[in-house]
Design a protein around this motif. Structure first.
Motif, short mmCIF file in Angstrom:
data_model
loop_
_atom_site.label_atom_id
_atom_site.label_comp_id
_atom_site.label_asym_id
_atom_site.label_seq_id
_atom_site.Cartn_x
_atom_site.Cartn_y
_atom_site.Cartn_z
N VAL A 108 -69.42 -2.98 -22.25
CA VAL A 108 -70.77 -3.40 -23.09
C VAL A 108 -71.05 -4.68 -22.85
CG1 VAL A 108 -71.61 -3.47 -25.40
CG2 VAL A 108 -69.96 -1.52 -24.80
N THR A 109 -72.39 -4.87 -22.48
CA THR A 109 -73.22 -6.11 -22.31
C THR A 109 -74.41 -5.94 -23.19
OG1 THR A 109 -72.30 -6.43 -20.12
CG2 THR A 109 -74.09 -7.83 -21.05
N LEU A 110 -74.50 -7.01 -24.22
CA LEU A 110 -75.71 -7.09 -25.06
C LEU A 110 -76.38 -8.39 -24.75
CD1 LEU A 110 -73.88 -6.08 -28.60
CD2 LEU A 110 -75.04 -4.60 -26.92
N PHE A 111 -78.12 -7.98 -24.98
CA PHE A 111 -78.90 -9.15 -24.76
C PHE A 111 -79.61 -9.53 -26.03
CE2 PHE A 111 -78.23 -7.21 -20.54
CZ PHE A 111 -77.60 -8.32 -19.95
N PRO A 112 -79.87 -10.71 -26.55
CA PRO A 112 -80.86 -10.58 -27.74
C PRO A 112 -82.09 -10.33 -27.32
CG PRO A 112 -80.17 -12.92 -26.53
CD PRO A 112 -79.56 -11.84 -25.98
N PRO A 113 -82.76 -9.93 -28.58
CA PRO A 113 -82.29 -9.67 -29.68
C PRO A 113 -81.49 -8.26 -29.53
CG PRO A 113 -84.61 -8.72 -29.58
CD PRO A 113 -84.28 -9.50 -28.23
N TYR A 114 -80.11 -8.22 -29.97
CA TYR A 114 -78.93 -7.29 -30.08
C TYR A 114 -79.56 -6.07 -30.53
CZ TYR A 114 -76.54 -11.91 -29.26
OH TYR A 114 -76.35 -13.20 -28.72
N SER A 115 -79.20 -5.09 -29.47
CA SER A 115 -79.72 -3.62 -30.10
C SER A 115 -78.70 -2.75 -29.13
CB SER A 115 -81.07 -3.49 -29.81
OG SER A 115 -81.22 -1.80 -30.31
N PHE A 116 -78.05 -1.72 -29.77
CA PHE A 116 -77.06 -1.02 -28.95
C PHE A 116 -77.16 0.22 -29.59
CE2 PHE A 116 -72.62 0.37 -27.67
CZ PHE A 116 -73.03 0.48 -26.42
N LYS A 117 -77.70 1.43 -28.93
CA LYS A 117 -77.66 2.84 -29.35
C LYS A 117 -76.22 3.40 -29.43
CE LYS A 117 -82.19 3.89 -27.43
NZ LYS A 117 -82.98 4.69 -26.56
N GLY A 118 -75.21 2.99 -28.67
CA GLY A 118 -74.13 3.28 -28.98
C GLY A 118 -73.62 4.50 -28.03
N ILE A 119 -72.55 5.28 -28.23
CA ILE A 119 -71.97 6.63 -27.60
C ILE A 119 -71.89 7.50 -28.73
CG2 ILE A 119 -71.18 5.26 -25.64
CD1 ILE A 119 -68.59 5.82 -26.73
N ASP A 120 -72.24 8.69 -28.32
CA ASP A 120 -72.07 9.89 -29.43
C ASP A 120 -70.74 10.81 -28.89
OD1 ASP A 120 -72.94 11.17 -27.24
OD2 ASP A 120 -74.62 11.84 -28.29
N SER A 121 -69.99 10.59 -27.94
CA SER A 121 -69.01 11.27 -27.58
C SER A 121 -67.41 10.50 -27.44
CB SER A 121 -69.14 11.55 -26.04
OG SER A 121 -69.31 10.52 -25.15
N GLY A 122 -67.25 9.96 -28.42
CA GLY A 122 -65.82 9.26 -28.58
C GLY A 122 -66.03 7.61 -29.14
N SER A 123 -64.76 7.03 -28.82
CA SER A 123 -64.45 5.77 -29.78
C SER A 123 -64.63 4.73 -28.62
CB SER A 123 -63.45 5.38 -30.38
OG SER A 123 -63.20 4.30 -30.82
N LEU A 124 -65.35 3.52 -28.86
CA LEU A 124 -65.27 2.44 -27.98
C LEU A 124 -64.20 1.69 -27.94
CD1 LEU A 124 -68.98 0.91 -28.46
CD2 LEU A 124 -67.83 1.66 -26.48
N PHE A 125 -63.11 1.97 -28.78
CA PHE A 125 -61.82 1.22 -28.74
C PHE A 125 -60.79 2.38 -28.90
CE2 PHE A 125 -63.20 1.05 -33.14
CZ PHE A 125 -62.28 1.30 -33.97
N ASN A 126 -59.56 1.96 -28.29
CA ASN A 126 -58.51 2.71 -28.76
C ASN A 126 -57.61 1.97 -29.82
OD1 ASN A 126 -58.76 4.65 -26.47
ND2 ASN A 126 -58.28 3.18 -24.93
N ASP A 127 -56.54 2.86 -30.19
CA ASP A 127 -55.81 2.24 -31.27
C ASP A 127 -55.09 0.83 -30.63
OD1 ASP A 127 -56.43 4.41 -32.61
OD2 ASP A 127 -54.39 5.30 -32.74
N GLY A 128 -55.30 -0.15 -31.47
CA GLY A 128 -54.52 -1.36 -31.15
C GLY A 128 -54.67 -2.03 -30.04
N ALA A 129 -56.16 -1.69 -29.12
CA ALA A 129 -56.45 -2.22 -27.98
C ALA A 129 -56.62 -3.78 -28.02
CB ALA A 129 -57.84 -1.50 -27.67
N ALA A 130 -56.55 -4.32 -26.91
CA ALA A 130 -56.75 -5.87 -26.99
C ALA A 130 -58.26 -6.09 -26.48
CB ALA A 130 -55.73 -6.44 -25.99
#
Length: 440
Positions: free
Chosen positions: A142-164
């Motif tokens: 994920v890379t965001l540019f100002p003004p920050y806006s991100f539609k996201g994803i609808d097929s899962g999580s962006l992070f795993n349990d305990g991810a660094a």
């Protein structure tokens, strides 16, 4: 001022609010990776919210009242005193006040503001950010540019349990905002209720007790949020902190009732349970200037991941009550006016009250004796010899023998008015519904 995509709020409880470990003026930034899913399963959705403000004192105020350990969000009430170009809002002390509407007509690249407390005008939109944001360690780059806006994803999580995870900000550069930084944080674990919230019965949700919520215990922060919609249409929210390590929480019924108006009933309830892991940084720098705005030289930053499970419950419809974990109509012979209040054979339910021979006899007995509403009217006849004789005579006649009844009336004509006081009371005040058929 354009301030990214997440709302900054100050939670101010009427009984006082907690202060964070550091003190002093500061800019504020928040970057949160959000995962959300329904209790019933299916795909999760995920997004990132990011925003920065030059002075934390600019954050909007949300006023709450503590009820049973939960925070009930309050709505400002100015008692209709605001003018045509004013609106009612809370001030920093949680007092409702009429504030002016910023009504200057501005172009797309402008914003409305108040150069004086009572005059609105337009100015070019001002930006306060941290430059390009690059988030690493996520399941999707994920890379965001100002003004920050991100539609996201609808097929899962962006992070795993305990991810660094890590966020690198290029910095505001020649603009106004945060200097560049790279900060690391650790993801929370995906939240799941056990048993699932949607397995709760309607009695659990719309009954009289607290609502039980359970989950697999963790080590982060858990917040239970409820959106309450009353049958009158009134909407309110409340939030309660829960101990993740216990794996359970009882949502207080008292807090839900605090949202409802007196005499109102719960129409529907949406429960969202969020596990959140937060890392806070307090020593970042800022740069640049903004006309009319003070930029604090020290910048704080909250880095968080959150996992939310949500489900909604619909209440019973009109003329229904919760009976044995189901919605039933309370205008039927089986549930007349209340759960399991069945009418006797030959009786029927009318306006939530059983009506017919059995109901009439039972109501008559209660209303005409002791402290019943019609007891004095019947006692007056009993204590009068002629009226008492009239009643004895009529009771000796068959119900359909009108000739016998008229003979009694002719023999005791002077007591008709006194005698009728009792039946009239039964039909008008004591048992008008129960004895409706006999009162015609």
């Amino acid at each position: 001022m354009r301030i990214a995509t997440i709302p900054f709020v100050v939670l101010a409880a009427c009984s006082g609010s907690d202060s964070g470990p550091p003190t002093g003026p500061h800019a504020m930034g928040e970057i949160t990776i959000i995962e959300a899913h329904a209790t019933t399963g299916g795909n999760a959705t995920s997004t990132i919210a990011a925003g920065f403000i030059p002075d934390a004192a600019m954050a909007a105020t949300v006023c709450t009242q503590t009820v049973a350990g939960c925070e009930v969000t309050l709505a400002p009430d100015c008692n209709g005193t605001c003018g045509a170009k004013q609106f009612c809002a809370f001030d920093q002390d949680c007092k409702a006040a009429c504030k002016p509407v910023c009504d200057a007509t501005c172009s797309d690249n402008e914003e409305c503001y108040f150069p004086t407390p009572t005059t609105s005008a337009c100015r070019q939109r001002q930006s306060f950010d941290a430059g390009t944001l690059t988030v690493s360690g996520t399941t999707t780059p994920v890379t965001l540019f100002p003004p920050y806006s991100f539609k996201g994803i609808d097929s899962g999580s962006l992070f795993n349990d305990g991810a660094a995870l890590a966020v690198t900000a290029a910095g505001a550069g020649a603009g106004a905002g945060y200097l560049g930084f790279t900060e690391s944080f650790t993801a929370t674990n995906i939240f799941r209720t056990e048993p699932a919230l949607d397995k709760l019965g309607i009695t659990d949700i719309f009954g009289a007790g607290d609502i039980p919520i359970q989950w697999s215990a963790g080590q982060d922060d858990v917040l239970v949020t409820a959106t309450v919609i009353a049958n009158s249409g009134k909407v309110g929210t409340l939030s309660c902190k829960a101990d993740d390590t216990t794996g359970k929480f009882a949502l207080p019924r008292q807090a839900i009732k605090a949202v409802l108006a007196t005499g109102d009933s719960l129409g529907s309830l949406t429960i969202a349970v969020t596990r959140r892991k937060l890392t806070s940084v307090y020593d970042l720098g800022t740069t640049g200037t903004l006309p009319g705005v003070e930029i604090q030289p020290v910048g704080w930053l909250d880095l968080a991941t959150s996992s939310t499970e949500t489900t909604s419950f619909m209440g019973c419809g009109d003329n229904e009550q919760v009976c044995d974990n189901a919605c039933v109509e309370t205008s039927t012979n089986a549930h007349c006016g209340s759960c399991d209040n069945a009418c006797a054979s030959g009786d029927s339910c009318a306006t939530d009250t059983c009506s017919g021979p059995t109901a009439c006899n039972s109501c008559f007995a209660a209303a005409s004796t002791g402290s019943g509403v019609c007891a004095s009217a019947f006692s007056a006849c009993t204590n009068d010899a002629d009226c008492s004789a009239l009643r004895t005579c009529i009771l000796a006649c068959a119900t359909t023998d009108t000739t016998c009844q008229q003979t009694c009336v002719n023999a005791h004509s002077g007591s008709i008015t006194l005698y009728n006081m009792g039946p009239n009371c039964i039909c008008s005040a004591g048992c008008p519904t129960e004895c409706n058929g006999a009162c015609h």
